[in-house]
Design an enzyme around this catalytic site. Sequence first.
Site, PDB file in Angstrom:
ATOM      1  CG  HIS A 191      -1.983   1.040   1.173  1.00 14.10           C
ATOM      2  ND1 HIS A 191      -2.998   1.034   0.237  1.00 14.10           N
ATOM      3  CD2 HIS A 191      -2.174   2.154   1.912  1.00 14.10           C
ATOM      4  CE1 HIS A 191      -3.781   2.085   0.435  1.00 14.10           C
ATOM      5  NE2 HIS A 191      -3.305   2.780   1.443  1.00 14.10           N
ATOM      6  CD  GLU A 435      -2.404 -12.669 -18.172  1.00 15.82           C
ATOM      7  OE1 GLU A 435      -1.562 -12.106 -17.450  1.00 15.82           O
ATOM      8  OE2 GLU A 435      -3.633 -12.579 -17.980  1.00 15.82           O
ATOM      9  CG  ASP A 459       1.817 -13.615 -15.605  1.00 11.96           C
ATOM     10  OD1 ASP A 459       2.779 -13.740 -14.830  1.00 11.96           O
ATOM     11  OD2 ASP A 459       0.643 -13.515 -15.216  1.00 11.96           O
ATOM     12  CB  CYS A 506      -1.590  -3.633 -19.758  1.00 12.09           C
ATOM     13  SG  CYS A 506      -2.043  -5.368 -19.590  1.00 12.09           S
TER      14      CYS A 506
END
Length: 584
Positions: A191, A435, A459, A506
């Site tokens: 976070h 991927e 990936d 992406c």
Amino acid sequence: MKEMTGISASPGIAIGTVMLVRDEHQSVPQYGIAVHQIETEYQRFLQAVERAIEDITSLKKTAERDLSQDELNMLDTHLLMLNDPDLNDQVYSSLTEELQNVEYILSTIMQGLIRKLSQAQDDYLRERASDFHDVSKRIMNQLLYRGSRNLAHLDEDVILVCHELMPSDAIAMDKLRIKGIAMDAGGKTSHTAILARAFEIPAVLGLGQITQSAEDQATIIIDGTSGKVILNPDLKTKKEYQQRQRSIQKRDVQLMKLNELPAETKDGKLIRLKANIEIPEEVDAAIGHGADGIGLYRSEFLFIRPGGLPDEEEQFLAYKHVIQAMGNKPVTIRTLDLGGDKLKHNMKEFSSGEKNPILGWRAIRFCLAHPEIFRTQLRALLRASAFGNLRIMFPLISGLGELEQSLQILGDVRQELRSKGHSVADHIPAGIMIEVPSAAMISDILAKRSHFFSIGTNDLIQYTVAVDRGNENIAYLYDPMHPGVLRFLKMVIENAHKAGIVAGMCGEMAGDPLYTMVLLGLGLDEFSMSSFGIPQVKQIIRSTSIVEAEEFVGRLMEMDDCNDIEHLLRTTMEEKFDITDFRR
């Protein structure tokens, strides 16, 4: 002078004075209690919990205007954890069985839970241990009457140095005064890292012993791009970094002038540059850096928090917020990409206990196996589609059957919502991530049933060259310029274009300026990346023609060795664009 290397969590350079916040290392007392003292100890625990609840409630009230809905939701999650009857039962049961003081009992319970989470294979799950640490620390501080250093209101600019920044501290910290962050713990998906990137605060995490080496008020340099931290720099080093900082600031000012200009090549091809986000507060950074839309909104953030799975309304509000914020620009939201292992702390019945979850029951496989979770998310997405330009993307598709089944469920949910009077956009493009090697090999088939492709290189490269990026012994083999990877990319993009659909990317490769010219030459239509990378990638695109990019890629495709390809690529890019700090 001491130099340390950690994980690059948020790019940029910060130079300033240390504000050292050490975890309270005061030992937890341990002593025996009599049977008649059990109730007294348990009441002490309940009172400490109540005071911790009051602290968080007060924080929500005082900082509510400055917090995003996601941050408020996280505080609500901590309140749910504090109100968890299971924790109360565990504490009472342990008090009865062990006859030890409540501080020791609480510490033992929480350390066991945090240890299990910290040892999980998955990065997201490991980093969720900080939520439990946060709640445990709050209760313990109340039991031992310990205070904590206030990060919300600071009088001067500082570089925060700490062991681990608790989520509740991170969301309330003074984001204008804290110019950099250096932490012992944490990773790119923590976070703290996400917030640091959202607010453009340079950060290096995972340093191990920074709190033991740093001194309060000492001078420190944070290089969030390379992952370096320098304590007590000598004058020469400080001047060098000050010059680099000025150069970066000057470059950023120049690059930001491109915000209103299209990412168009010299020979007129328009490329769409979009942003990857994980939480809603990153939308402002995307808009501020000239993103043409959101190319990847990772919906997992809603699911990895403790306190149970998000319901339809909670998801709907989160998706709606991002879609509305982007106006008419497209927002691509990826459906849940988590496996059962990552949901252990939320819904134990979904745990599969897999030895290798990366190759197992995750993403679309998990969703199709649990249609109740999948349909809830799709309902929330379709309802949110009425408020802007939504695109839905399915992850880890490996064959046509998975895609057909996903589209069938999507169609059923759409019909169900409309029959109940809900507004749903007339046309919502549904695409897939490429991927998995099998998806790349049959991309011609998948393209006929998809509205778009988005290549997930993180990936795809890992699976193609059979490399676990987390394994330091073989991480050097993870190479985007492997001839096998280049051929896969070429195949996927060509098959998308033959079917008349857009080919985007992406993965991290899309945001690395070193590879921009290669991806242009391969024919990529859309790049999606961290918001900060957009201006530099746009500059390269506007300085390049498709013709020269295709010619360059042709030379690379004729080469056999990864190292030779890498050398030619780096040499060409550094000479052509006069940039010597391309990331690797």
